[in-house]
Write a protein that holds these residues in place. Structure first.
Motif, PDB file in Angstrom:
ATOM      1  N   ILE A 194      -5.026  -4.375  -2.637  1.00 45.44           N
ATOM      2  CA  ILE A 194      -4.191  -3.237  -3.028  1.00 45.44           C
ATOM      3  C   ILE A 194      -3.700  -3.408  -4.462  1.00 45.44           C
ATOM      4  CG2 ILE A 194      -1.922  -2.189  -2.610  1.00 45.44           C
ATOM      5  CD1 ILE A 194      -3.857  -1.268  -0.571  1.00 45.44           C
ATOM      6  N   ARG A 195      -3.393  -4.671  -4.809  1.00 44.03           N
ATOM      7  CA  ARG A 195      -2.901  -4.929  -6.162  1.00 44.03           C
ATOM      8  C   ARG A 195      -4.022  -5.043  -7.176  1.00 44.03           C
ATOM      9  NH1 ARG A 195       0.732  -6.278  -2.754  1.00 44.03           N
ATOM     10  NH2 ARG A 195       2.950  -6.602  -3.245  1.00 44.03           N
TER      11      ARG A 195
ATOM     12  N   GLN B  46      -3.172   5.049   0.290  1.00 47.98           N
ATOM     13  CA  GLN B  46      -3.933   3.830   0.563  1.00 47.98           C
ATOM     14  C   GLN B  46      -3.826   3.433   2.030  1.00 47.98           C
ATOM     15  OE1 GLN B  46      -1.856   1.612  -2.460  1.00 47.98           O
ATOM     16  NE2 GLN B  46      -3.714   1.308  -3.664  1.00 47.98           N
TER      17      GLN B  46
ATOM     18  N   PHE C  95      -5.736  -8.224   2.069  1.00 47.90           N
ATOM     19  CA  PHE C  95      -5.317  -6.819   1.945  1.00 47.90           C
ATOM     20  C   PHE C  95      -4.343  -6.560   0.792  1.00 47.90           C
ATOM     21  CE2 PHE C  95      -2.862  -3.046   2.905  1.00 47.90           C
ATOM     22  CZ  PHE C  95      -3.832  -2.157   3.312  1.00 47.90           C
TER      23      PHE C  95
ATOM     24  N   GLN D 294       6.824  -0.663  -0.045  1.00 51.38           N
ATOM     25  CA  GLN D 294       5.751  -1.251  -0.865  1.00 51.38           C
ATOM     26  C   GLN D 294       6.222  -1.715  -2.237  1.00 51.38           C
ATOM     27  OE1 GLN D 294       5.800   1.981   0.070  1.00 51.38           O
ATOM     28  NE2 GLN D 294       4.939   3.330  -1.466  1.00 51.38           N
TER      29      GLN D 294
ATOM     30  N   ALA E 146       0.838  -1.199   0.000  1.00 56.58           N
ATOM     31  CA  ALA E 146       0.000   0.000   0.000  1.00 56.58           C
ATOM     32  C   ALA E 146       0.875   1.252   0.000  1.00 56.58           C
ATOM     33  CB  ALA E 146      -0.908   0.002   1.223  1.00 56.58           C
ATOM     34  N   ASN E 147       0.495   2.269  -0.789  1.00 62.20           N
ATOM     35  CA  ASN E 147       1.241   3.530  -0.734  1.00 62.20           C
ATOM     36  C   ASN E 147       0.689   4.397   0.399  1.00 62.20           C
ATOM     37  OD1 ASN E 147      -1.077   4.849  -1.635  1.00 62.20           O
ATOM     38  ND2 ASN E 147      -0.484   4.618  -3.789  1.00 62.20           N
ATOM     39  N   ALA E 148       1.224   5.598   0.544  1.00 63.29           N
ATOM     40  CA  ALA E 148       0.867   6.421   1.702  1.00 63.29           C
ATOM     41  C   ALA E 148      -0.633   6.718   1.757  1.00 63.29           C
ATOM     42  CB  ALA E 148       1.664   7.719   1.657  1.00 63.29           C
TER      43      ALA E 148
END
Lengths: 285, 335
Positions: free
Chosen positions: B101-102, A196, B97, B72, A192-194
């Motif tokens: 995200i992907r 997200q 999760f 990440q 996850a980036n910041a």
């Protein structure tokens, strides 16, 4: 709200150790109860009773008065705007304070308490000094480009934002400290980036802190009087807010109208607090 | 070689957590970073994961230079000591999760999460919140969550440290078997030498921000590079000027003539289950020895019996000279 894995084992002993309530405990409860009734519950209830002293006439009277309706609308507009601003900045500043180290952090922390400790009327005067249209430090420049702050809605919003500034922060900071940053790190390592991470992990975790802060800010913003009185100019039908209406009516011997307006202000604030405390336990375990 | 760490240094203020550390961690194996608390092993793991930035040095993961990549983008799975469960999400959503995200298709996520939950034996808990699980279950969930994204390397930071002794043993066993099934390159941090010896294919001993020794569990136990590794990997006792494991001390009757034996008196006998611990007081030192119950009975030992002790002759290595400090060149001694 967070269960600590280590604290779990200790919980049963804490329950066993609690003694049964003795007479001293009942006496203490009585003292607290009497104190709260005399200081808070009874006076507030009296406002309600006085508002209905003439039946519904006073309430109908103020709702029919276009100036009062305008004042109520203005109050709600200002309060909602101030709450939105304070929530966005409050969450941001909380994250900054808890998650990052930087020089001047303690100073910032202390600065954030000023709005709570300084009298609102001083806040009003200070804002006039900076943004005042004539003698202000910054005001004339703004007014030259056509943006009036003092004696207009932006000034009222500014004053309200100022006095309610720390409320969201003081609710969110302890929650952030308690949950720590491991969940956020886990989210980052999972890709996850910041943004997200904030949306999916941080925000849901601090949700109830934010909600509580918002409710407190809303109640505070609806009821702000001193700072608003100085910066608004109190122009009927333009910059007069609901709290100023209450004062005006009270001083002009329209006590019924004053109590009715006061009741409306109280009801909104109390309703917000009740709604939150009703939904909150369901969400928690 | 899967993970290459070259000349990594990390300071926290004045404290040097890692001092010019270089190590290669092999692909597909289970590697333990072993050492005392504050020795820098967790910092090294967090630098591999990108949760911490090294002050200098480089990190390469499967040939990819990861030194400046954010966590990440490194495709590593990380498991925390205190689980770091997402408390507001169900077990299923926790595991899903990384896949969500992907932006993987829903059906794929569903089947993959089902597979993983089966792998960690949590199928029937899929819809519970983490708070409704025990510590061991939470850690298995965290493992499934880390494995879901098919990481190049799996990193575990004291994964069983917060669990009680029995669950810890079970999970240790289970991790070993899981690794034999999944074969993902795995690095785990522990300060428990038994855990490292039991689970790992390879052990990296870290102390004071430096690497003391790298090797298989057998190599480390039988041929410790220095006094520190020797002491850290198991019990030691001093016999003459050598450090030796108590189970390598041989007790002989007082009237024998074997060379190199010291005479002493038995001053203490403690029985712990199948093991008998004996203290022998010689001229100026107290020597500890451990025997199995059968050996003990065969020798007819009692308090105050005079005996002779020596390092068992079949132990060719496994002892070091006492004065080799942890920072001196290794002097593996052969007796």
């Amino acid at each position: 709200m967070a269960e600590h894995s280590t604290a779990e084992a200790e919980r049963p002993t804490a329950v066993q150790a609690r003694p049964r309530p003795g007479p001293a405990k009942y006496l203490l409860r009585l003292v607290v109860l009497v104190y709260l009734v005399l200081l808070v519950a009874w006076p507030v209830a009296l406002v309600g009773r006085n508002a209905f002293a003439n039946g519904l006439t006073d309430l109908r009277g103020i709702l029919d008065d276009p100036d009062v309706v305008h004042a109520l609308r203005l109050t709600i507009t200002v309060a909602v705007t101030a709450v939105v601003i304070n929530t966005v900045f409050g969450v941001g500043i909380s994250l900054l304070l808890v998650r990052y180290e930087f020089p001047g952090k303690r100073l910032l922390n202390a600065l954030l308490d000023i709005p709570l400790s300084v009298s609102p009327i001083v806040v009003g005067l200070a804002l006039v000094l900076v943004y005042g249209g004539r003698g202000g430090w910054f005001g004339p420049t703004l007014e030259n480009v056509g943006f009036q702050v003092i004696f207009a809605t932006p000034g009222i919003v500014l004053a309200t934002v100022f006095v309610a500034l720390p409320l969201v922060i003081r609710e969110v900071v302890p929650v952030l400290q308690e949950v720590g940053d491991e969940q956020e790190q886990a989210a980052r390592s999972l890709g996850a980036n910041a943004i997200q991470t904030f949306r999916r992990i941080t925000l849901p975790t601090i949700k109830w802190g934010v909600v509580y802060g918002v409710v407190l800010s809303l109640a505070r913003s609806l009821g702000e009087f001193g700072a608003v009185k100085v910066v608004s100019g109190n122009v009927l039908g333009q910059t007069r807010t609901a709290t100023l209406v209450v004062e005006e009516k009270y001083l002009n011997f329209d006590k019924g109208g004053a109590y009715a307006t006061a009741l409306l202000l109280t009801l909104v604030a109390v309703a917000a607090i009740i709604v939150v405390s009703v939904i909150r336990p369901k969400e928690q375990r | 070689m899967s993970i290459e760490i070259a000349n990594v240094t990390k300071r926290f203020g004045e404290f040097v957590a890692l001092d010019d550390v270089s190590v290669s961690i092999p692909s597909g194996q289970l590697t333990a970073l072993l050492g005392p608390s504050g020795g820098g092993k967790s910092t090294l793991l967090r630098i591999i994961a990108g949760l911490e930035q090294a002050d200098s040095g480089r990190v390469q993961i499967e040939g990819l230079d990861a030194t400046n990549l954010p966590p990440q983008r490194r495709n590593v799975g990380f498991v925390f000591q205190h689980y770091a469960a997402f408390k507001h999400l169900s077990v299923r959503r926790n595991v899903a999760f990384g896949l969500e995200i992907r932006r993987r298709p829903k059906a794929e996520i569903r089947s993959r999460v089902d597979d993983l939950l089966a792998l960690v034996h949590l199928e029937q808990f899929a819809d519970r919140l983490p708070s409704q699980l025990s510590g061991g279950q939470r850690q298995r969930m965290a493992l499934a969550r880390a494995l879901a994204v098919q990481p190049t390397v799996l990193l575990l930071d004291e994964p069983f440290g917060a669990l009680d002794a029995k669950v810890r043993k079970e999970l240790r066993d289970w991790l070993r078997r899981l690794h034999d099934e999944v074969h993902v390159t795995t690095v785990f941090v522990t300060h428990d030498q038994e855990e490292a010896l039991e689970v790992a294919d390879e052990i990296v001993v870290i102390n004071d921000g430096r690497i003391e020794q790298i090797g298989s569990p057998d190599e480390l136990y039988d041929r410790p590079a220095n006094d520190f590794v020797m002491r850290f990997l198991g019990p030691v006792t001093q016999l003459g000027d050598r450090l030796v494991r108590p189970h390598d001390v041989q007790i002989l009757p007082a009237d024998g003539h074997e060379p190199g034996a010291t005479t002493g008196r038995i001053t203490r006998i403690t029985r712990v289950g199948f093991e008998i611990r004996i203290e022998i007081t010689a001229d100026d030192q107290v020597i500890a020895a451990t025997l199995t119950r059968n050996e003990f009975l065969a020798l007819h030992l009692q308090l105050d019996t005079t005996v002779r002790v020596r390092i068992a002759p079949e132990i060719q290595a496994g002892t070091v000279a006492v004065d080799s400090g942890p920072n001196l060149p290794a002097t593996t001694a052969v007796t």
